[in-house]
Design a protein around this motif. Sequence first.
Motif, PDB file in Angstrom:
ATOM      1  N   GLU A 223       0.852  -1.202   0.000  1.00  0.00           N
ATOM      2  CA  GLU A 223       0.000   0.000   0.000  1.00  0.00           C
ATOM      3  C   GLU A 223       0.886   1.250   0.000  1.00  0.00           C
ATOM      4  OE1 GLU A 223      -4.092  -1.424   2.336  1.00  0.00           O
ATOM      5  OE2 GLU A 223      -2.577  -0.286   3.433  1.00  0.00           O
TER       6      GLU A 223
ATOM      7  N   TYR B  20      -0.813   3.838  -2.294  1.00  0.00           N
ATOM      8  CA  TYR B  20      -0.964   5.186  -1.741  1.00  0.00           C
ATOM      9  C   TYR B  20      -0.391   6.269  -2.669  1.00  0.00           C
ATOM     10  CZ  TYR B  20      -2.440   3.318   2.893  1.00  0.00           C
ATOM     11  OH  TYR B  20      -3.098   2.708   3.933  1.00  0.00           O
TER      12      TYR B  20
ATOM     13  N   HIS C 205      -0.357   4.131   9.483  1.00  0.00           N
ATOM     14  CA  HIS C 205       0.690   3.129   9.223  1.00  0.00           C
ATOM     15  C   HIS C 205       1.919   3.412  10.092  1.00  0.00           C
ATOM     16  CE1 HIS C 205      -0.252   0.992   5.176  1.00  0.00           C
ATOM     17  NE2 HIS C 205      -1.380   1.285   5.798  1.00  0.00           N
TER      18      HIS C 205
ATOM     19  N   HIS D 130      -8.286   1.384  11.067  1.00  0.00           N
ATOM     20  CA  HIS D 130      -7.608   1.739   9.818  1.00  0.00           C
ATOM     21  C   HIS D 130      -8.238   1.025   8.609  1.00  0.00           C
ATOM     22  CE1 HIS D 130      -4.275   2.852   7.190  1.00  0.00           C
ATOM     23  NE2 HIS D 130      -4.214   1.589   6.807  1.00  0.00           N
TER      24      HIS D 130
ATOM     25  N   GLU E 151     -10.113   2.717   5.410  1.00  0.00           N
ATOM     26  CA  GLU E 151      -9.724   2.458   4.016  1.00  0.00           C
ATOM     27  C   GLU E 151     -10.932   1.992   3.211  1.00  0.00           C
ATOM     28  OE1 GLU E 151      -4.976   1.368   4.052  1.00  0.00           O
ATOM     29  OE2 GLU E 151      -6.370  -0.297   4.000  1.00  0.00           O
TER      30      GLU E 151
END
Length: 173
Positions: free
Chosen positions: A52, A57, A79, A114, A118
């Motif tokens: 990611e 990202y 993260h 998280h 997402e």
Amino acid sequence: MKRDILKTLKAEHDELRDLFKELKATTDRGVKKRQGLLEQIEAALIPHAKWEEKVLYPAFKERADRDGLQTHAEAVAEHHAVENSVIPEVHAAEPGTPEFAGRTKVFGELIEHHAKEEEDTMFKMARKMFSAEERAQLDEDYEAWKASDGAAATLAAEKAKAGMKGAVRALTH
Ligand SMILES: [Fe+2]
Ligand SMILES: [Fe+2]
């Protein structure tokens, strides 16, 4: 049906949810079980998170509007919190202790928060930003990367880093 990177990532979130649920059900006497589950969680989480960070990202950020940029910043900050604080705290605890139970609970809660963010925000935006073809291509790239030496090396390096940070934390607390 076409493959889709967003579906793959969602399926991996669900796999992590199941593992954290199992971990939460362990007792302080289940040392081996806890160690095994933590291993499985890291083996699932680290390649997911690193990919990611390295691929999804940045691609998302390039096409994002202002709200997208904020969503991106939130995801990156989470993260970092997991990598630099939560996982080292877990590694600094002995698996047969209430400390381990408490810290892995926080770990699971942060991952749940998280993953939900997402799924509900970033992936929703990404579904509009990337065509079905692009999402299928990303999914293929991800699968190839996970099978590569690069992914294995990333996992080993990240685990060594977490272990080291955890050892320092255990010494200084
Ligand atoms: Fe993430
Ligand atoms: Fe994710």
